[in-house]
Scaffold this active site. Structure first.
Site: not given
Length: 113
Positions: A7, A9-11, A14
């Site tokens: 995802n 948008r997920c730190g 990433r």
């Protein structure tokens, strides 16, 4: 081949992707929110993780709290909930062949690489 269910948008997701990129091993990114997984795909992931389906759930997601919290759900019902609401899937999940891990914390990835 390494597969990461990601995802963007997920730190944490990433961070995991960056770690995998730095291994210089071939990998595939599956953005499961853009292309939701089927029941069969999720079932295979649970099998590789060797965990009950409930451990793949993000229990603090509003959708979980509103629709499912407090219910005694079977593995099949939990997987069906994830199919209907992919945001419920814990991330990132990393799969290599017949093994998988949830890379939270990131150090979990060492056990599969």
């Amino acid at each position: 081949m390494i597969t990461i269910y990601h995802n963007p948008r997920c730190g944490k997701s990433r961070e995991c992707l960056a770690f995998i990129e730095n291994t210089y091993k071939p990998f595939e990114i599956i953005k499961y929110l853009e292309k939701p997984l089927s029941y069969e795909e999720l079932s295979a992931i649970i099998h590789k993780l060797n965990i009950p389906a409930i451990e793949l759930i993000r229990t603090k997601e509003p959708i979980w709290i509103e629709k499912y919290k407090g219910k005694d759900l079977s593995n099949e019902e939990v997987l069906t909930a994830i199919v209907a609401n992919p945001i419920l899937m814990e991330r990132p999940v990393v799969v290599i062949k017949d093994r998988a891990i949830i890379a939270r914390p990131l150090s979990n990835i060492d056990s599969i690489l």
